[in-house]
Design a protein around this motif. Sequence first.
Motif, PDB file in Angstrom:
ATOM      1  N   LEU A  23      46.011  30.334  33.516  1.00 29.49           N
ATOM      2  CA  LEU A  23      46.930  31.249  34.207  1.00 29.49           C
ATOM      3  C   LEU A  23      46.280  31.851  35.441  1.00 29.49           C
ATOM      4  CD1 LEU A  23      48.377  33.477  31.347  1.00 29.49           C
ATOM      5  CD2 LEU A  23      49.562  31.688  32.564  1.00 29.49           C
ATOM      6  N   THR A  24      45.019  32.265  35.267  1.00 29.49           N
ATOM      7  CA  THR A  24      44.265  32.863  36.368  1.00 29.49           C
ATOM      8  C   THR A  24      42.843  32.321  36.247  1.00 29.49           C
ATOM      9  OG1 THR A  24      43.398  34.742  35.147  1.00 29.49           O
ATOM     10  CG2 THR A  24      45.597  35.002  36.076  1.00 29.49           C
ATOM     11  N   HIS A  27      41.764  33.479  32.718  1.00 27.87           N
ATOM     12  CA  HIS A  27      42.599  33.409  31.514  1.00 27.87           C
ATOM     13  C   HIS A  27      43.289  32.051  31.344  1.00 27.87           C
ATOM     14  CE1 HIS A  27      42.844  37.825  32.566  1.00 27.87           C
ATOM     15  NE2 HIS A  27      42.348  37.845  31.344  1.00 27.87           N
ATOM     16  N   ALA A  86      55.580  30.062  39.279  1.00 27.65           N
ATOM     17  CA  ALA A  86      56.285  30.313  38.019  1.00 27.65           C
ATOM     18  C   ALA A  86      57.727  30.657  38.345  1.00 27.65           C
ATOM     19  CB  ALA A  86      55.621  31.461  37.279  1.00 27.65           C
ATOM     20  N   ASP A  87      58.616  30.334  37.440  1.00 25.69           N
ATOM     21  CA  ASP A  87      60.025  30.631  37.715  1.00 25.69           C
ATOM     22  C   ASP A  87      60.788  30.705  36.400  1.00 25.69           C
ATOM     23  OD1 ASP A  87      62.276  31.185  39.137  1.00 25.69           O
ATOM     24  OD2 ASP A  87      62.506  29.205  40.030  1.00 25.69           O
ATOM     25  N   LEU A 160      56.133  26.207  36.994  1.00 24.88           N
ATOM     26  CA  LEU A 160      55.836  26.526  35.600  1.00 24.88           C
ATOM     27  C   LEU A 160      56.972  27.342  34.988  1.00 24.88           C
ATOM     28  CD1 LEU A 160      53.694  26.528  33.348  1.00 24.88           C
ATOM     29  CD2 LEU A 160      52.691  28.540  34.437  1.00 24.88           C
ATOM     30  N   ILE A 186      57.672  31.910  30.601  1.00 29.37           N
ATOM     31  CA  ILE A 186      56.358  32.340  31.089  1.00 29.37           C
ATOM     32  C   ILE A 186      56.300  33.863  31.215  1.00 29.37           C
ATOM     33  CG2 ILE A 186      56.797  32.111  33.588  1.00 29.37           C
ATOM     34  CD1 ILE A 186      53.683  30.966  31.694  1.00 29.37           C
ATOM     35  N   SER A 187      57.433  34.480  31.571  1.00 30.06           N
ATOM     36  CA  SER A 187      57.403  35.943  31.688  1.00 30.06           C
ATOM     37  C   SER A 187      57.227  36.580  30.311  1.00 30.06           C
ATOM     38  CB  SER A 187      58.661  36.467  32.364  1.00 30.06           C
ATOM     39  OG  SER A 187      59.802  35.977  31.732  1.00 30.06           O
ATOM     40  N   VAL A 190      53.404  36.188  29.194  1.00 28.50           N
ATOM     41  CA  VAL A 190      52.398  37.080  29.785  1.00 28.50           C
ATOM     42  C   VAL A 190      52.658  38.546  29.433  1.00 28.50           C
ATOM     43  CG1 VAL A 190      51.715  35.558  31.666  1.00 28.50           C
ATOM     44  CG2 VAL A 190      53.626  37.104  32.002  1.00 28.50           C
ATOM     45  N   ARG A 191      53.905  38.842  29.067  1.00 33.58           N
ATOM     46  CA  ARG A 191      54.256  40.214  28.696  1.00 33.58           C
ATOM     47  C   ARG A 191      53.641  40.613  27.359  1.00 33.58           C
ATOM     48  NH1 ARG A 191      60.218  39.921  28.689  1.00 33.58           N
ATOM     49  NH2 ARG A 191      60.154  39.297  30.870  1.00 33.58           N
ATOM     50  N   PHE A 193      50.642  40.338  26.169  1.00 28.39           N
ATOM     51  CA  PHE A 193      49.216  40.630  26.054  1.00 28.39           C
ATOM     52  C   PHE A 193      48.841  41.938  26.743  1.00 28.39           C
ATOM     53  CE2 PHE A 193      49.606  36.001  25.857  1.00 28.39           C
ATOM     54  CZ  PHE A 193      49.105  35.813  24.583  1.00 28.39           C
ATOM     55  N   ASN A 194      48.123  42.776  25.993  1.00 24.72           N
ATOM     56  CA  ASN A 194      47.649  44.036  26.581  1.00 24.72           C
ATOM     57  C   ASN A 194      46.683  43.776  27.731  1.00 24.72           C
ATOM     58  OD1 ASN A 194      48.969  45.810  24.751  1.00 24.72           O
ATOM     59  ND2 ASN A 194      47.554  45.085  23.187  1.00 24.72           N
ATOM     60  N   LEU A 196      46.881  41.768  30.004  1.00 22.06           N
ATOM     61  CA  LEU A 196      47.559  41.488  31.267  1.00 22.06           C
ATOM     62  C   LEU A 196      48.482  42.630  31.664  1.00 22.06           C
ATOM     63  CD1 LEU A 196      48.460  37.723  30.597  1.00 22.06           C
ATOM     64  CD2 LEU A 196      46.411  38.652  31.643  1.00 22.06           C
ATOM     65  N   GLY A 197      48.395  43.740  30.934  1.00 28.40           N
ATOM     66  CA  GLY A 197      49.250  44.891  31.215  1.00 28.40           C
ATOM     67  C   GLY A 197      48.691  45.727  32.357  1.00 28.40           C
ATOM     68  N   ALA A 198      49.577  46.501  32.991  1.00 31.52           N
ATOM     69  CA  ALA A 198      49.183  47.283  34.161  1.00 31.52           C
ATOM     70  C   ALA A 198      48.124  48.324  33.812  1.00 31.52           C
ATOM     71  CB  ALA A 198      50.415  47.954  34.754  1.00 31.52           C
TER      72      ALA A 198
ATOM     73  N   PRO B 194      53.173  49.848  30.772  1.00 32.21           N
ATOM     74  CA  PRO B 194      52.253  48.799  31.224  1.00 32.21           C
ATOM     75  C   PRO B 194      52.910  47.472  31.571  1.00 32.21           C
ATOM     76  CG  PRO B 194      52.036  49.172  28.868  1.00 32.21           C
ATOM     77  CD  PRO B 194      52.922  50.250  29.383  1.00 32.21           C
ATOM     78  N   GLN B 195      54.120  47.236  31.051  1.00 30.85           N
ATOM     79  CA  GLN B 195      54.743  45.927  31.296  1.00 30.85           C
ATOM     80  C   GLN B 195      55.825  45.981  32.376  1.00 30.85           C
ATOM     81  OE1 GLN B 195      53.226  43.541  29.987  1.00 30.85           O
ATOM     82  NE2 GLN B 195      52.108  44.594  28.380  1.00 30.85           N
ATOM     83  N   VAL B 203      49.630  48.207  40.607  1.00 24.56           N
ATOM     84  CA  VAL B 203      48.267  47.709  40.378  1.00 24.56           C
ATOM     85  C   VAL B 203      47.856  46.752  41.500  1.00 24.56           C
ATOM     86  CG1 VAL B 203      46.847  46.265  38.871  1.00 24.56           C
ATOM     87  CG2 VAL B 203      48.304  48.010  37.879  1.00 24.56           C
ATOM     88  N   GLU B 231      44.659  38.978  41.172  1.00 25.66           N
ATOM     89  CA  GLU B 231      45.141  37.670  40.730  1.00 25.66           C
ATOM     90  C   GLU B 231      46.050  37.793  39.500  1.00 25.66           C
ATOM     91  OE1 GLU B 231      43.151  33.331  40.232  1.00 25.66           O
ATOM     92  OE2 GLU B 231      42.293  34.926  39.022  1.00 25.66           O
ATOM     93  N   ARG B 236      51.525  37.940  37.264  1.00 24.27           N
ATOM     94  CA  ARG B 236      52.529  38.595  36.428  1.00 24.27           C
ATOM     95  C   ARG B 236      53.780  38.931  37.238  1.00 24.27           C
ATOM     96  NH1 ARG B 236      52.081  42.279  31.838  1.00 24.27           N
ATOM     97  NH2 ARG B 236      54.189  41.522  31.997  1.00 24.27           N
ATOM     98  N   ALA B 239      55.741  35.817  37.606  1.00 26.48           N
ATOM     99  CA  ALA B 239      56.403  35.460  36.344  1.00 26.48           C
ATOM    100  C   ALA B 239      57.602  36.365  36.070  1.00 26.48           C
ATOM    101  CB  ALA B 239      55.403  35.542  35.190  1.00 26.48           C
TER     102      ALA B 239
END
Lengths: 291, 598
Positions: A23-24, A27, A86-87, A160, A186-187, A190-191, A193-194, A196-198, B194-195, B203, B231, B236, B239
């Motif tokens: 993904l990155t 990751h 991604a789409d 993707l 894909i959205s 990724v949502r 996982f902590n 990948l959270g803001a 966070p999501q 961010v 990145e 995100r 996505a």
Amino acid sequence: MAVSDYWVEISRQGARLGAGFVLTRHHALTAFHCLRSISSDDEDVDLSFASGEVIQGRICERAMGADLALIDILKPNESTFILPDADRADRGDSWSAPYRPTTSDPYIGGDVLSGAMTYRCEAGHEIEALQLGCSQNLGDYSGYSGGPVERCVASGGPVLLGVLLEQYPDRQAHGRASNVLFAATISEAVRRFNHLGADHLFKVLYSDDKTLPISSTTFHRYDGTGFTYETEEGQDSRSGTPLESRIAAAGSILDALHEWVSSGVLDPTYASALTLRVAQRVVESSWVEDE
Amino acid sequence: MKGLFQETIRAAERGVDGGEESVTYYYVERLLGNPSELQSGGDEGRAYLAVLLDTIGLRKESIRVLRDAFNPGKSDDSPALQNMEGMLAAAHGRYKRASDILNDALYSADSPQMRGKILANLAAVSLQAGRVDEADAWVNVSKSIQYSGDPAADVLIASVEVNIASARGNKQALRAAASSLRGASGPWIAELGPQHPQALAVVANMANAEIMVAYAEDSPIRLQHAIDVLEVAAFRLVAELGIDHPQSLRAMANLASANFERALTSGSAQNINQANVALAKIHGRIELSKREADIRTISSVRRLNIFGDPVRVTARLNAAQFNRAVAAELRTDVPRAYAGTEPWHDEVELARRIINSKNKKERNAALTVMVRQYDQVVTRFCAGMLSDPDAALDAAQNTFAHALTRLGEGRGPTLSDDRRRDELSAWLHIIARGNCIRLLRRRAQVFLSDVSVDDLPDDVEWRTGEAARRAYVQRLIDSVVATLTERQTQIYGLRFVEELSIRQIAERLDVSPRTAGNEVGILQALIADGVSALILAREGRDYCPDLGHILDEETFTDERFTSNLRNRIIRHFSTNKLGDACPICSSLRHQLLAPYSP
């Protein structure tokens, strides 16, 4: 690394586990059931690219209810990683999976039957999923799980759409799969996982130790019994005061409670009482700290 | 919020998800014709609806929702709505208009929180327009009066400060601004969760500020750390929102730029090449999205099809999206009134039901079928007249809006017995033709009438050097024509200098019209690619090592553009049978052509 080289085969000590994709730079994503045989005390895996390059990875977060897992890439490639676009998928799109288990297996593909449906996956949670009609009637699609689902486009790079998770059984022929497959969008993936959270990214960005890679700083980890909030080295959270650590730990417990309620493990009424107790503990501890 | 307002919001949300826009248009027109329904949405609801409509391309309607629809030309005096209108204008690059609207909004705003928002937006718009000092002045106003309390406004002001400090090369101010951005962003992320995509955008914004600080402090470790975070946030956002969303594009462009700078310092040719590909890819996307609007203007150069590619791409995208939506709708959602044995596919029966039916439900179902059945045909017809997919969609929507209005007033087609089958279709085509002619006239007026500069969008205003641009493009074409064979030059003269028809060219060359048509088509494509090749030769060397190698081998100078060099560069950037087109140059050529496009 070209954009076509982002998918990987995951293996451990020479034994193939399944597919995944990067993904990155740090990751990779896969289906959790591909990693089911790995115990929590040794979570290292090998990620092999189509080019033959092998890099080391380590499981960093599991979203068991959604059958997804996030893998840390331990020594990321120094060069720029070109991500596929991604789409969201639309019904009627043509899809294909660029990964196949062995060179004697066919590539699979077909039409998207539903671009974003709510689907209760075998792992128990409801996820936003793609329902895929597969043109190749193999009867068994095991080995393809965890790989990326791409939209077929005449020009430009791949797009993707999701991560392949499940095959739907044939209702008439037991032991045989129908040609209906499910993938997490894909959205959605990724949502889950902590890491990948803001909020996690915020902490990483302002971490004092800039030499630590993005994945080894504080994170929530689910080890099958509950969430812990720790560093890669197993120490307490480095961020902030003990109170902040307790608040973070409480957040993990509340997340776990919520997950158990969603999956039907815990009665919602009982969960409410537990939630209140967790909050009380945190408030009481803050008073103690102030004193 | 009343029922119609909610229905319109839902229709617009479906439109954003790829649903049929004409349905949204139908609801919006009804809403705009009903004062109490429109007011029932409140400022927040109207602002939200306006953003949805703008997203799906109904820009005029989005402004009408924000303004007082019942007193055209008069503002509603609601600062919240004016603020939104200003931001929509800025989103379309109309910075002067955006500043004017936001200034008006600031004048009429009475709450400190709203003033804080508007001041932050004014600072951001000034910065986007490249007016750094003006942006700084707005920031100072905002800080001196201490309008705060809105985390979004606080983050925006801090972001503007970071960019101002970076633009001025003031390290100390940059550090202070990055620190205040951190302070402002934390609470907002916590509030959003966070999501939430907006939290991820915050961010990405912070990571970009950290990248600027890392450059200023010459700290490679800090830089790498910030790039890693950017990145993840950028991926995100892509996505969640899609690659063409402005937030995604901004984050991806910042990431690509940072990676490119990092690759340059690493000195590795492979790294530079890959970073360059990523940068070209995202910039190509940005240019393409910008040029969708730009390409609408009329130019004689367009006859050569040099700038035609993005139009065709857009047309294909629109057609594919449209066809998917129609196919999906027809498969699953044939109105019940016409399912089963009802002859809903019969045009005359359909028209009779629309005009004569006393049953409101049945009549509405028939109207829906009419829109679905003829939307594609009417859109194609409009596209043929306007040569512009977006305008064609607008014209088709207008056609159905007019048709529905007329039918509602009992002014539908006359159903005669001798021309039964074509009545409804012909009637719709007449309305569509009228709409297209009105649009074409309006376009011509933009260029010919003496409208004030303020009434024009900024991009048109910018293009005051039209004659110089056209002369430069003509010189490019002349250089390419000089590389043509004798026969190709002859055909060029007949077609583009003497402006003969294909039939006349065929007579002159003593060949069949079909052969003449083919030769003209091949020549057009060759000149279009040739101009791309010439621009790449002049301006693309620094971007692509392989292109530089070709230019060195052919000893290229500005005066020495040969047919051999032209063909080599075309082969280099075109997708040939092996599909090994250079990804840098195939994207770069669109970027380099953009400043010269009409």
